[in-house]
Design an enzyme around this catalytic site. Structure first.
Site, PDB file in Angstrom:
ATOM      1  N   GLU A  65       0.841  -1.352   0.127  1.00  0.00           N
ATOM      2  CA  GLU A  65      -0.141  -0.177   0.365  1.00  0.00           C
ATOM      3  C   GLU A  65       1.149   1.369   0.178  1.00  0.00           C
ATOM      4  O   GLU A  65       1.804   1.114   0.071  1.00  0.00           O
ATOM      5  CB  GLU A  65      -0.702  -0.039   0.875  1.00  0.00           C
ATOM      6  CG  GLU A  65      -2.259  -1.312   1.081  1.00  0.00           C
ATOM      7  CD  GLU A  65      -3.339  -1.093   2.642  1.00  0.00           C
ATOM      8  OE1 GLU A  65      -2.969  -0.193   2.976  1.00  0.00           O
ATOM      9  OE2 GLU A  65      -3.459  -2.119   2.911  1.00  0.00           O
TER      10      GLU A  65
ATOM     11  N   ASP B 181     -16.066   9.187  20.694  1.00  0.00           N
ATOM     12  CA  ASP B 181     -16.997   9.281  22.152  1.00  0.00           C
ATOM     13  C   ASP B 181     -16.068   9.826  23.251  1.00  0.00           C
ATOM     14  O   ASP B 181     -16.266  10.086  24.693  1.00  0.00           O
ATOM     15  CB  ASP B 181     -17.937   8.634  22.275  1.00  0.00           C
ATOM     16  CG  ASP B 181     -19.387   8.527  21.665  1.00  0.00           C
ATOM     17  OD1 ASP B 181     -19.340   9.287  20.964  1.00  0.00           O
ATOM     18  OD2 ASP B 181     -19.735   7.213  21.437  1.00  0.00           O
TER      19      ASP B 181
ATOM     20  N   HIS C 192      -9.297   9.521   3.177  1.00  0.00           N
ATOM     21  CA  HIS C 192      -8.696   8.628   2.033  1.00  0.00           C
ATOM     22  C   HIS C 192      -8.323   9.022   0.695  1.00  0.00           C
ATOM     23  O   HIS C 192      -9.464   9.830   1.166  1.00  0.00           O
ATOM     24  CB  HIS C 192      -9.461   7.057   2.538  1.00  0.00           C
ATOM     25  CG  HIS C 192      -8.194   5.668   1.852  1.00  0.00           C
ATOM     26  ND1 HIS C 192      -8.917   5.938   0.992  1.00  0.00           N
ATOM     27  CD2 HIS C 192      -8.109   4.651   2.669  1.00  0.00           C
ATOM     28  CE1 HIS C 192      -8.077   4.223   0.211  1.00  0.00           C
ATOM     29  NE2 HIS C 192      -7.762   4.554   1.556  1.00  0.00           N
TER      30      HIS C 192
ATOM     31  N   ARG D 251      -0.453   8.176   1.911  1.00  0.00           N
ATOM     32  CA  ARG D 251      -1.421   9.188   1.585  1.00  0.00           C
ATOM     33  C   ARG D 251      -2.384  10.782   1.266  1.00  0.00           C
ATOM     34  O   ARG D 251      -2.903  11.093   0.906  1.00  0.00           O
ATOM     35  CB  ARG D 251      -3.233   9.403   2.828  1.00  0.00           C
ATOM     36  CG  ARG D 251      -3.689   7.302   2.060  1.00  0.00           C
ATOM     37  CD  ARG D 251      -4.528   6.915   3.883  1.00  0.00           C
ATOM     38  NE  ARG D 251      -4.663   5.147   3.404  1.00  0.00           N
ATOM     39  CZ  ARG D 251      -4.493   4.788   4.690  1.00  0.00           C
ATOM     40  NH1 ARG D 251      -5.404   5.022   5.539  1.00  0.00           N
ATOM     41  NH2 ARG D 251      -4.345   3.574   3.773  1.00  0.00           N
TER      42      ARG D 251
ATOM     43  N   HIS E 128     -11.464   9.521   6.876  1.00  0.00           N
ATOM     44  CA  HIS E 128     -10.962   7.857   7.225  1.00  0.00           C
ATOM     45  C   HIS E 128     -10.446   7.879   8.402  1.00  0.00           C
ATOM     46  O   HIS E 128     -10.148   6.488   9.306  1.00  0.00           O
ATOM     47  CB  HIS E 128      -9.851   7.674   5.992  1.00  0.00           C
ATOM     48  CG  HIS E 128      -9.674   6.205   6.187  1.00  0.00           C
ATOM     49  ND1 HIS E 128     -10.589   5.581   5.234  1.00  0.00           N
ATOM     50  CD2 HIS E 128      -9.039   5.590   6.467  1.00  0.00           C
ATOM     51  CE1 HIS E 128     -10.376   4.105   5.996  1.00  0.00           C
ATOM     52  NE2 HIS E 128      -9.195   4.172   6.164  1.00  0.00           N
TER      53      HIS E 128
ATOM     54  N   ARG F 279      -0.751   8.845   9.215  1.00  0.00           N
ATOM     55  CA  ARG F 279      -0.387   7.131   9.739  1.00  0.00           C
ATOM     56  C   ARG F 279       0.447   6.423   8.341  1.00  0.00           C
ATOM     57  O   ARG F 279      -1.421   6.541   7.408  1.00  0.00           O
ATOM     58  CB  ARG F 279      -1.730   6.756   9.906  1.00  0.00           C
ATOM     59  CG  ARG F 279      -1.820   5.122   9.839  1.00  0.00           C
ATOM     60  CD  ARG F 279      -3.106   5.160  10.883  1.00  0.00           C
ATOM     61  NE  ARG F 279      -4.293   5.136  10.006  1.00  0.00           N
ATOM     62  CZ  ARG F 279      -4.509   3.624   8.873  1.00  0.00           C
ATOM     63  NH1 ARG F 279      -3.982   2.801   9.046  1.00  0.00           N
ATOM     64  NH2 ARG F 279      -5.363   4.729   8.399  1.00  0.00           N
TER      65      ARG F 279
ATOM     66  N   LEU G  46      -4.690  -1.089  12.359  1.00  0.00           N
ATOM     67  CA  LEU G  46      -4.463  -2.172  13.495  1.00  0.00           C
ATOM     68  C   LEU G  46      -3.633  -3.198  14.442  1.00  0.00           C
ATOM     69  O   LEU G  46      -3.962  -3.317  15.640  1.00  0.00           O
ATOM     70  CB  LEU G  46      -5.442  -3.238  12.184  1.00  0.00           C
ATOM     71  CG  LEU G  46      -6.380  -2.865  10.918  1.00  0.00           C
ATOM     72  CD1 LEU G  46      -6.676  -4.312  10.378  1.00  0.00           C
ATOM     73  CD2 LEU G  46      -7.470  -3.418  11.993  1.00  0.00           C
TER      74      LEU G  46
HETATM   75  P1  FAD Z   1     -13.107   0.564  16.339  1.00  0.00           P
HETATM   76  O1  FAD Z   1     -12.717  -0.232  15.808  1.00  0.00           O
HETATM   77  O2  FAD Z   1     -13.064   1.691  15.736  1.00  0.00           O
HETATM   78  O3  FAD Z   1     -14.187   0.139  17.434  1.00  0.00           O
HETATM   79  C1  FAD Z   1     -14.433   1.263  18.778  1.00  0.00           C
HETATM   80  C2  FAD Z   1     -15.896   0.681  19.019  1.00  0.00           C
HETATM   81  O4  FAD Z   1     -16.038   1.672  20.692  1.00  0.00           O
HETATM   82  C3  FAD Z   1     -16.526  -0.149  18.871  1.00  0.00           C
HETATM   83  O5  FAD Z   1     -17.089  -1.286  19.425  1.00  0.00           O
HETATM   84  C4  FAD Z   1     -17.736   1.601  19.165  1.00  0.00           C
HETATM   85  O6  FAD Z   1     -19.391   0.287  18.956  1.00  0.00           O
HETATM   86  C5  FAD Z   1     -17.395   1.730  20.530  1.00  0.00           C
HETATM   87  N1  FAD Z   1     -18.085   3.249  21.190  1.00  0.00           N
HETATM   88  C6  FAD Z   1     -17.095   3.576  20.704  1.00  0.00           C
HETATM   89  N2  FAD Z   1     -18.043   5.185  20.934  1.00  0.00           N
HETATM   90  C7  FAD Z   1     -19.018   4.295  22.323  1.00  0.00           C
HETATM   91  C8  FAD Z   1     -19.414   4.514  23.798  1.00  0.00           C
HETATM   92  N3  FAD Z   1     -19.941   6.190  23.687  1.00  0.00           N
HETATM   93  N4  FAD Z   1     -20.158   3.613  24.138  1.00  0.00           N
HETATM   94  C9  FAD Z   1     -19.990   1.885  24.305  1.00  0.00           C
HETATM   95  N5  FAD Z   1     -19.115   2.021  22.815  1.00  0.00           N
HETATM   96  C10 FAD Z   1     -18.797   2.266  22.011  1.00  0.00           C
HETATM   97  N6  FAD Z   1      -6.551   0.428   9.392  1.00  0.00           N
HETATM   98  C11 FAD Z   1      -5.897  -0.679   9.031  1.00  0.00           C
HETATM   99  O7  FAD Z   1      -4.924  -0.933   9.621  1.00  0.00           O
HETATM  100  N7  FAD Z   1      -5.353  -1.663   8.230  1.00  0.00           N
HETATM  101  C12 FAD Z   1      -7.064  -0.976   6.791  1.00  0.00           C
HETATM  102  O8  FAD Z   1      -6.447  -1.756   6.458  1.00  0.00           O
HETATM  103  C13 FAD Z   1      -7.613  -0.033   7.231  1.00  0.00           C
HETATM  104  N8  FAD Z   1      -8.755  -0.602   6.578  1.00  0.00           N
HETATM  105  C14 FAD Z   1      -9.932   0.761   7.460  1.00  0.00           C
HETATM  106  C15 FAD Z   1     -10.793   0.465   6.063  1.00  0.00           C
HETATM  107  C16 FAD Z   1     -11.969   1.556   6.751  1.00  0.00           C
HETATM  108  C17 FAD Z   1     -13.717   1.377   5.629  1.00  0.00           C
HETATM  109  C18 FAD Z   1     -11.803   2.143   8.025  1.00  0.00           C
HETATM  110  C19 FAD Z   1     -13.484   2.714   8.393  1.00  0.00           C
HETATM  111  C20 FAD Z   1     -10.763   2.259   8.390  1.00  0.00           C
HETATM  112  C21 FAD Z   1     -10.110   1.277   8.354  1.00  0.00           C
HETATM  113  N9  FAD Z   1      -8.486   1.381   8.733  1.00  0.00           N
HETATM  114  C22 FAD Z   1      -7.519   0.363   8.813  1.00  0.00           C
HETATM  115  C23 FAD Z   1      -8.561   1.407  10.199  1.00  0.00           C
HETATM  116  C24 FAD Z   1      -8.695   1.270  11.355  1.00  0.00           C
HETATM  117  O9  FAD Z   1      -9.698  -0.407  11.273  1.00  0.00           O
HETATM  118  C25 FAD Z   1      -9.281   1.452  12.654  1.00  0.00           C
HETATM  119  O10 FAD Z   1      -8.355   2.437  12.925  1.00  0.00           O
HETATM  120  C26 FAD Z   1      -9.003   0.393  13.628  1.00  0.00           C
HETATM  121  O11 FAD Z   1      -9.885  -0.617  13.235  1.00  0.00           O
HETATM  122  C27 FAD Z   1     -10.056   0.544  14.947  1.00  0.00           C
HETATM  123  O12 FAD Z   1      -9.829   0.219  16.294  1.00  0.00           O
HETATM  124  P2  FAD Z   1     -10.612   0.420  17.482  1.00  0.00           P
HETATM  125  O13 FAD Z   1     -10.314  -0.867  18.722  1.00  0.00           O
HETATM  126  O14 FAD Z   1      -9.707   1.707  17.887  1.00  0.00           O
HETATM  127  O15 FAD Z   1     -11.692   1.056  16.910  1.00  0.00           O
HETATM  128  C1  SIN Z   2      -7.083   0.396   2.850  1.00  0.00           C
HETATM  129  O1  SIN Z   2      -7.317  -0.244   2.610  1.00  0.00           O
HETATM  130  O2  SIN Z   2      -6.624   1.443   1.405  1.00  0.00           O
HETATM  131  C2  SIN Z   2      -7.078   1.347   3.656  1.00  0.00           C
HETATM  132  C3  SIN Z   2      -6.118   0.362   4.650  1.00  0.00           C
HETATM  133  C4  SIN Z   2      -5.929   1.590   5.819  1.00  0.00           C
HETATM  134  O3  SIN Z   2      -6.372   2.266   6.411  1.00  0.00           O
HETATM  135  O4  SIN Z   2      -4.739   1.313   6.252  1.00  0.00           O
END
Ligand code: FAD
Ligand code: SIN
Length: 519
Positions: free
Chosen positions: A113, A220, A241, A288, A349, A384, A390
């Site tokens: 990427e 939040d 993105h 990006r 994003h 980033r 992840l």
């Molecule tokens: P999240 O996975 O967002 O989880 C947050 C949780 O908190 C959720 O369950 C939500 O419901 C809960 N929550 C929020 N507020 C509250 C509240 N007030 N009370 C109770 N629960 C709450 N990153 C990569 O490294 N590789 C990728 O390929 C990639 N692709 C992506 C594609 C998309 C479409 C998106 C949107 C993001 C992508 N990212 C990618 C970024 C990555 O997915 C996120 O940064 C990562 O998953 C965040 O994980 P997290 O556990 O911190 O939060």
């Molecule tokens: C993507 O698949 O382009 C998202 C990857 C990321 O946000 O890290």
């Protein structure tokens, strides 16, 4: 009503679930999550998770790529820590049941990427996050000490403030005793007392009109910590993105993974001209911030609403095999990527800034850890590197869990915390006030605090947001609490922090691009 638990985790994405699995042998665990337990940014991750697996790749190369993408603002010690642990932590995730694609030789099929000098992104087709979330939840369900409270909305964390003490950002020993949580099924607000609390609430995409983030991403956790006088940093670094699918009316925006460009797709203007080489010698696979700004500029230059991603020259079978969901999505809209170019446009994003934490995930509030996208660890700096988030969630969940276990054993519940007082509040008569204010916040942020900024735009955004803040605080005081009202309050806070930090940074760097400092 009061409930008590050793570890309270807010959020069920990769960070919260991994942390839960790491602490659960040592005490009781609640995972509070505001929608269904799998709903999260994690679930929608497409490209994959970056980790060094085979030569000629090396940790040094991945560290270097991360530092370059971060435009000089990464914390190098943190970068070294996260990247050198990448191989081990991803192998653990595989042992826990996550499947990643392999090639004919039986080795992991590593994608490339933007900003990566090597192929190093492990993936499961184009729905890697879905697979990770599935594997983690399957393991969580089996652990007897973990209780998932789905459709439970965390409103605020509990501190001395709730005991009537005056707390401000200079108070040296603010402590977290748990959280007030709204059970959306009963509409009751519970007091959850915890020995250790872990914030894992993810991003804040919905502060903008267009975002790839699901609806739960309303910042939040960051807002809760800021209100509790914890410290927050680098909020100006909002990642757009470059390639979300241009499909007006679809919210959130559908992502066309950067891995598609890694597979050979080329960005072109609507009239078919390649443009990325004009902006960066790495072309379509530049970091990006550079690609998103180039697209923004081309759209403005030509007066176009989108640019296009040309996949027509790519191997059809290989493409469908790697990106079945993206292919099907395009086909469902009448876009056969081998006949037509895919219309794309940048969309919010990822948020690089957030709750300040140290290398063990400790926030500036005692007994409160924070992990994942809601934090600012120093890994991403001003931008980033793709697929590093992840990974960050995994590594920090591990570090925070190790410290949380020791912390929990020394802590007790604070029984003096009062239950939520709903006296004097009424049901909102006018939901329109909430929905309209939300639209206004998103418009303000998208129009004035997007990819390109200026002092005048930031000032206008700040002044407009101030009015919304005052109006919403007045509404909050007298209205029965609902998730929508709390989310609006949190998004106003996030918008305020992004603008405040953007105004403070007197340079253009990484994702923060100010017209005045463009040289
Ligand atoms: P999240 O996975 O967002 O989880 C947050 C949780 O908190 C959720 O369950 C939500 O419901 C809960 N929550 C929020 N507020 C509250 C509240 N007030 N009370 C109770 N629960 C709450 N990153 C990569 O490294 N590789 C990728 O390929 C990639 N692709 C992506 C594609 C998309 C479409 C998106 C949107 C993001 C992508 N990212 C990618 C970024 C990555 O997915 C996120 O940064 C990562 O998953 C965040 O994980 P997290 O556990 O911190 O939060
Ligand atoms: C993507 O698949 O382009 C998202 C990857 C990321 O946000 O890290």
């Amino acid at each position: 009503m009061k409930r008590r638990v050793d570890f309270l985790i807010i959020g069920s994405g990769i960070a919260g679930l991994t942390y839960a699995l790491k602490v659960a042998d040592k005490g009781s665990v609640f995972i509070v999550t505001k929608a269904s337990e799998d709903e999260s940014n994690t679930k929608y991750a497409q490209g994959g998770i970056a980790a060094v697996m085979y030569e000629p790749d090396s940790h040094e190369k991945h560290i270097n790529d991360t530092l370059i993408a971060g435009a000089g603002l990464c914390d190098e010690e943190v970068v070294r820590m996260v990247i050198t642990e990448s191989t081990e932590k991803v192998k653990e995730l595989i042992e826990w049941g996550a499947n990643f694609d392999k090639n004919k030789k039986g080795e992991y099929d590593l994608a490339r990427e933007g900003g990566h000098s090597e192929h190093r992104v492990l993936h499961h087709k184009d729905n890697t996050g879905f697979e990770i979330e599935r594997a983690l939840l399957a393991k969580v369900y089996k652990h007897p000490n973990i209780t998932i409270l789905d459709h439970h909305f965390a409103i605020d964390i509990l501190t001395q403030h709730h005991l009537g003490e005056i707390v401000n950002s200079k108070t040296p020993d603010i402590k977290c005793y748990g959280a007030y949580v709204l059970d959306a099924k009963t509409n009751k607000i519970e007091t959850i007392l915890a020995k250790v609390t872990c914030m894992a609430t993810g991003g804040a995409g919905h502060v903008y009109v267009t975002t790839t983030n699901p609806k739960v991403s309303t910042g939040d956790g960051i807002a809760m910590v800021y209100r509790a006088k914890g410290h927050v940093k680098d909020m100006e670094f909002v990642q757009f993105h470059p390639t979300s699918l241009y499909n007006p009316g679809e919210h959130p925006s559908y992502l066309i993974s950067e891995a598609v460009r890694g597979f050979g797709a080329v960005l072109k203007t609507i009239d078919g001209k390649e443009f990325m080489q004009k902006y960066d010698e790495r072309g379509c696979l530049a970091p990006r911030d550079i690609v998103a700004r180039a697209i923004d500029n081309e759209m403005k230059l030509h007066g176009h609403d989108y640019v296009e991603l040309d996949c027509r020259h790519l191997d059809r079978k290989g493409f469908i095999d790697h990106f079945p969901n993206i292919y099907n999505k395009c086909m469902s809209l009448g876009i056969d990527p081998f006949i037509k170019k895919i219309p794309v446009v940048p969309a919010q994003h990822y948020l690089c800034g957030g709750i300040i934490v140290d290398k063990t995930g400790r926030s500036t509030i005692e007994k409160l850890f924070a992990i994942g996208e809601c934090t600012c660890t120093g890994l991403h700096g001003a931008n980033r590197l793709a697929s590093n988030s992840l990974l960050e969630g995994l590594v920090y969940a591990h570090h925070a869990a190790a410290d949380s276990i020791a912390e929990m054993q020394n802590n007790s519940f604070n029984e003096k915390i009062p239950d939520w007082d709903a006296e004097g509040t009424e049901h909102p008569e006018e939901m329109i006030l909430i929905t309209q204010s939300l639209r206004e916040v998103q418009q303000i942020m998208s129009n004035y605090v997007g990819i390109v900024r200026s002092e005048l735009r930031l000032k206008r955004a700040f002044d407009r947001l101030e009015i919304l803040y005052q109006e919403n605080e007045a509404l909050y005081e007298k209205t029965t609490i609902s998730p929508r009202l709390c989310e609006l309050r949190n998004l106003i806070c996030i918008g305020y922090l992004i603008i405040k930090h953007a105004k403070q940074r007197k340079e253009s760097v990484g994702l923060h691009y100010m017209l005045k400092f463009k040289e």
